[in-house]
Motif scaffolding. Structure first.
Motif, mmCIF file in Angstrom:
data_model
loop_
_atom_site.group_PDB
_atom_site.id
_atom_site.type_symbol
_atom_site.label_atom_id
_atom_site.label_comp_id
_atom_site.label_asym_id
_atom_site.label_seq_id
_atom_site.Cartn_x
_atom_site.Cartn_y
_atom_site.Cartn_z
ATOM 1 N N LEU A 1 0.822 -1.214 0.000
ATOM 2 C CA LEU A 1 0.000 0.000 0.000
ATOM 3 C C LEU A 1 0.855 1.263 0.000
ATOM 4 C CD1 LEU A 1 -2.716 -1.133 2.576
ATOM 5 C CD2 LEU A 1 -3.001 -0.907 0.105
ATOM 6 N N PHE A 2 1.815 1.360 0.942
ATOM 7 C CA PHE A 2 2.576 2.620 0.994
ATOM 8 C C PHE A 2 3.607 2.715 -0.134
ATOM 9 C CE2 PHE A 2 4.999 0.266 4.454
ATOM 10 C CZ PHE A 2 6.227 0.200 3.830
ATOM 11 N N SER A 3 4.097 1.588 -0.638
ATOM 12 C CA SER A 3 5.027 1.636 -1.762
ATOM 13 C C SER A 3 4.333 2.130 -3.020
ATOM 14 C CB SER A 3 5.635 0.246 -1.998
ATOM 15 O OG SER A 3 6.516 0.260 -3.094
ATOM 16 N N ALA A 4 3.147 1.606 -3.310
ATOM 17 C CA ALA A 4 2.394 2.066 -4.484
ATOM 18 C C ALA A 4 2.062 3.545 -4.363
ATOM 19 C CB ALA A 4 1.120 1.242 -4.629
ATOM 20 N N ALA A 5 1.628 3.975 -3.178
ATOM 21 C CA ALA A 5 1.273 5.381 -2.986
ATOM 22 C C ALA A 5 2.487 6.283 -3.162
ATOM 23 C CB ALA A 5 0.664 5.577 -1.593
ATOM 24 N N LEU A 6 3.632 5.892 -2.611
ATOM 25 C CA LEU A 6 4.830 6.727 -2.716
ATOM 26 C C LEU A 6 5.275 6.896 -4.160
ATOM 27 C CD1 LEU A 6 6.953 5.506 0.345
ATOM 28 C CD2 LEU A 6 6.091 7.819 -0.034
ATOM 29 N N PHE A 7 5.287 5.819 -4.923
ATOM 30 C CA PHE A 7 5.753 5.931 -6.307
ATOM 31 C C PHE A 7 4.773 6.722 -7.169
ATOM 32 C CE2 PHE A 7 8.682 2.351 -5.367
ATOM 33 C CZ PHE A 7 9.846 2.936 -5.843
ATOM 34 N N GLY B 1 6.801 3.629 9.602
ATOM 35 C CA GLY B 1 6.234 2.833 10.692
ATOM 36 C C GLY B 1 5.567 3.627 11.784
ATOM 37 N N LEU B 2 4.846 4.681 11.419
ATOM 38 C CA LEU B 2 4.143 5.477 12.424
ATOM 39 C C LEU B 2 3.023 4.657 13.067
ATOM 40 C CD1 LEU B 2 3.854 8.461 13.561
ATOM 41 C CD2 LEU B 2 1.950 8.664 11.937
ATOM 42 N N PRO B 3 2.928 4.627 14.396
ATOM 43 C CA PRO B 3 1.808 3.927 15.042
ATOM 44 C C PRO B 3 0.465 4.445 14.539
ATOM 45 C CG PRO B 3 3.478 4.502 16.663
ATOM 46 C CD PRO B 3 3.883 5.176 15.376
ATOM 47 N N GLY B 4 -0.447 3.521 14.312
ATOM 48 C CA GLY B 4 -1.738 3.860 13.748
ATOM 49 C C GLY B 4 -1.834 3.548 12.279
ATOM 50 N N LEU B 5 -0.703 3.291 11.632
ATOM 51 C CA LEU B 5 -0.679 2.894 10.235
ATOM 52 C C LEU B 5 -0.193 1.451 10.131
ATOM 53 C CD1 LEU B 5 0.770 6.161 8.636
ATOM 54 C CD2 LEU B 5 -1.623 5.469 8.832
ATOM 55 N N ALA B 6 -0.501 0.818 9.005
ATOM 56 C CA ALA B 6 -0.304 -0.630 8.886
ATOM 57 C C ALA B 6 1.154 -1.052 9.012
ATOM 58 C CB ALA B 6 -0.873 -1.109 7.546
ATOM 59 N N GLY B 7 2.089 -0.207 8.564
ATOM 60 C CA GLY B 7 3.489 -0.571 8.640
ATOM 61 C C GLY B 7 3.958 -0.824 10.056
ATOM 62 N N PHE B 8 3.475 -0.038 10.983
ATOM 63 C CA PHE B 8 3.866 -0.203 12.394
ATOM 64 C C PHE B 8 3.413 -1.551 12.929
ATOM 65 C CE2 PHE B 8 2.436 0.096 16.834
ATOM 66 C CZ PHE B 8 3.647 0.360 17.463
ATOM 67 N N VAL B 9 2.198 -1.955 12.611
ATOM 68 C CA VAL B 9 1.677 -3.228 13.109
ATOM 69 C C VAL B 9 2.527 -4.382 12.591
ATOM 70 C CG1 VAL B 9 -0.320 -4.759 13.160
ATOM 71 C CG2 VAL B 9 -0.649 -2.286 13.204
ATOM 72 N N LEU C 1 -4.284 1.904 4.053
ATOM 73 C CA LEU C 1 -3.135 1.935 4.958
ATOM 74 C C LEU C 1 -3.569 2.319 6.372
ATOM 75 C CD1 LEU C 1 -0.005 1.640 4.898
ATOM 76 C CD2 LEU C 1 0.101 4.115 4.515
ATOM 77 N N VAL C 2 -4.469 3.299 6.468
ATOM 78 C CA VAL C 2 -4.982 3.715 7.776
ATOM 79 C C VAL C 2 -5.895 2.638 8.355
ATOM 80 C CG1 VAL C 2 -6.383 5.428 8.979
ATOM 81 C CG2 VAL C 2 -4.781 6.162 7.203
ATOM 82 N N ALA C 3 -6.780 2.087 7.519
ATOM 83 C CA ALA C 3 -7.744 1.096 7.999
ATOM 84 C C ALA C 3 -7.044 -0.146 8.540
ATOM 85 C CB ALA C 3 -8.706 0.718 6.869
ATOM 86 N N LEU C 4 -6.018 -0.607 7.826
ATOM 87 C CA LEU C 4 -5.302 -1.795 8.282
ATOM 88 C C LEU C 4 -4.485 -1.502 9.530
ATOM 89 C CD1 LEU C 4 -4.698 -4.746 7.674
ATOM 90 C CD2 LEU C 4 -2.826 -4.014 6.191
ATOM 91 N N GLY C 5 -4.019 -0.258 9.670
ATOM 92 C CA GLY C 5 -3.297 0.104 10.884
ATOM 93 C C GLY C 5 -4.197 0.166 12.098
ATOM 94 N N VAL C 6 -5.428 0.613 11.899
ATOM 95 C CA VAL C 6 -6.384 0.708 12.997
ATOM 96 C C VAL C 6 -7.001 -0.650 13.308
ATOM 97 C CG1 VAL C 6 -8.588 1.734 13.704
ATOM 98 C CG2 VAL C 6 -6.892 3.125 12.505
ATOM 99 N N TYR C 7 -7.210 -1.472 12.261
ATOM 100 C CA TYR C 7 -7.876 -2.761 12.446
ATOM 101 C C TYR C 7 -7.086 -3.873 11.751
ATOM 102 C CZ TYR C 7 -11.718 -6.098 12.901
ATOM 103 O OH TYR C 7 -12.491 -7.201 13.229
ATOM 104 N N PRO C 8 -5.885 -4.195 12.232
ATOM 105 C CA PRO C 8 -5.091 -5.268 11.611
ATOM 106 C C PRO C 8 -5.706 -6.651 11.792
ATOM 107 C CG PRO C 8 -4.079 -4.562 13.669
ATOM 108 C CD PRO C 8 -5.202 -3.600 13.393
#
Length: 496
Positions: free
Chosen positions: A319-325, A366-374, A443-450
């Protein structure tokens, strides 16, 4: 139904070449519609998407067998979502050709992630190299990069095919993904594993087989690289999880320190090189090398908790790789450069673009609350639990460095001093915003509800894997339970 996931994008991609070269709107509309159908079809069909047809009977049995479920379902959904966003973000003179290549790439990768026969898996493994190769050749004349990409990955594909043939002869069948796993044994098992592992390590990529990746990510057009980096790079990780881990656990145990060492080098090397880069796309490319090394570490720890984190992080990274590019592609369109030396002050003139870029970059660090952190947290917990204390401790270093290079990228582009010789152009259009919004929202949804991924049966740890508080690295358990089309893959086993 699973056959539709493969044929629909392939047929639509070929049919788009019948449209005029200058067409933009119709080709993009068709591409978005096809990607949307492939996203919702598995959700609507549920477990009724299996297709199977007999293929070979000698020297081993093989089938054109396709289905989805568990990990493959999440990768199918990720692929469809990233393809939809990439098609929507395509706005160039060759829009028709780019959309056609994206749909053909989607169709071939659908074959990889839904194949239940390793021979079919290997066939689509090679076919998915074709669209990125032509994208590299057609945009900017990056022929050297294109051939490097093809030679590296096709060499891995050849070894994958040889390993598949040997697997079929010894096992008797290649129609095994998602079936009850009986590990292969004997003198050929390590060699078969080596063939699979080389192909998967090249595709991931893993140090030192990564050298094709930075130039490919930097030179590919943004819509194409957004799909390649976010989904195609997961094919190797997927292969480790559904082929080598269930069927070759002893070989994985024997080779584990080689791959753990390579994953740690990838983690550190990618992070330090990203810190030294001034090309924005190469920063994200080397950060991907570091992030994917963490997933390889989780896989070879063979701890069910770490494997759960790996699955979450696979989706999060996509998710974040596609968004960044995609966002870096928008920035390059506006400022005609990717160099941090010449970028700066974007936030003042383009607040919407700056906001989208900030969310994607924070997800990558890896900010808490986003999927990367989980994903990172669960992986490190599992690796530490399995007894790999020093690898887990070393892995913390590049995770901290991710904050440094991502904040440097963010600061240099969004909040840095404005470069006066570069014109400031429009903010995000509604179509551009729509292209990245689903990725950021997921990205936000998966971080909040992994728990949506953790509870899907992809990798559920339980007592039958032998987990205990006194677990040591010499008692690493075998494959997790992967639910694929209702078949449970993996019985209780231990690395000896």
């Amino acid at each position: 139904m699973s056959l539709v996931l493969i044929l629909l994008p392939l047929v639509a991609g070929c049919a788009l070449f019948l449209l005029p070269r200058t067409d933009r709107m119709l080709s993009r509309a068709i591409g978005c519609m096809v990607a949307a159908i492939t996203f919702f079809l598995p959700l609507v069909a549920g477990n009724n998407g299996t297709f199977a047809a007999h293929w070979l009977s000698r020297p081993f049995t093989a089938s054109l067998h396709f289905a989805w479920g568990g990990l493959s379902l999440w990768l199918v959904l990720l692929l469809a979502l990233c393809t939809f966003c990439a098609v929507l973000a395509t706005n160039m003179a060759q829009t028709r050709t780019m959309v056609a290549l994206l749909l053909m790439l989607e169709g071939t990768m659908m074959g990889v992630f839904t194949a239940r026969d390793i021979l079919a898996f290997a066939l689509f493994w090679d076919l998915m190299l074709i669209p990125p190769f032509f994208a590299l050749v057609g945009w900017g004349e990056h022929r050297e990069t294109a051939w490097r990409y093809l030679i590296y990955n096709f060499s891995g594909g050849l070894l994958l095919l040889l390993a598949t043939a040997a697997f079929g002869v010894i096992y008797g069948s290649t129609d095994v993904i998602g079936a009850a796993a009986h590990p292969i044994v004997g003198g050929w098992a390590p060699w078969i594993f080596a063939g699979f592992a080389f192909a998967f390590a090249v595709k991931t990529p893993l140090f030192p087989l990564h050298t094709w990746m930075p130039a490919t990510y930097a030179d590919s057009p943004p819509p194409m690289v957004s799909v390649v980096s976010s989904v195609q790079s997961k094919a190797g990780l997927y292969g480790f999880l559904v082929i080598t881990l269930p069927f070759m656990p002893a070989a994985m145990a024997e080779w584990r320190w080689i791959f753990i060492t390579a994953s740690l080098i990838s983690l550190l090397y990618g992070a330090f090189i990203a810190l030294a880069q001034n090309d924005a796309k190469r920063i994200v490319a080397y950060s991907s090398l570091s992030h994917l090394g963490l997933i390889v570490l989780a896989i070879f720890s063979a701890n069910p908790v770490a494997l759960q984190g790996a699955v979450v992080y696979i989706v999060a990274h996509g998710l974040f790789s596609a968004a960044l590019f995609l966002i870096l592609g928008y920035i390059e369109q506006r400022k005609d450069t990717r160099s941090l030396v010449r970028l700066g002050g974007l936030g003042k003139a383009n607040p919407k673009l700056a906001g989208a870029f900030t969310i994607a970059a924070l997800g990558a660090l890896g900010l808490p609350g986003l999927a990367g952190f989980v994903g990172e947290l669960v992986i490190l917990t599992g690796v530490f639990q399995s007894g790999y204390f020093w690898p887990a401790l070393i892995a913390l270093v590049p995770i901290v460095l991710a904050s440094a290079y991502m904040l440097r990228l963010l600061q240099g582009i969004i909040n840095g001093p404005q470069v006066n010789d570069i014109p400031q152009r429009r903010d995000l259009t509604w179509i551009e915003g729509l292209a990245v919004a689903p990725l950021l929202a997921a990205l936000v949804a998966l971080g909040v509800y992994p728990y949506a991924v953790l509870s899907s049966g992809v990798a559920a740890p339980s007592g039958r894997y032998g987990i205990s508080s006194g677990f040591t690295r010499h008692e690493v358990m075998g494959a997790p339970s992967f639910m694929m089309g209702g078949a449970e893959l993996g019985a209780e086993r231990r690395f000896k």
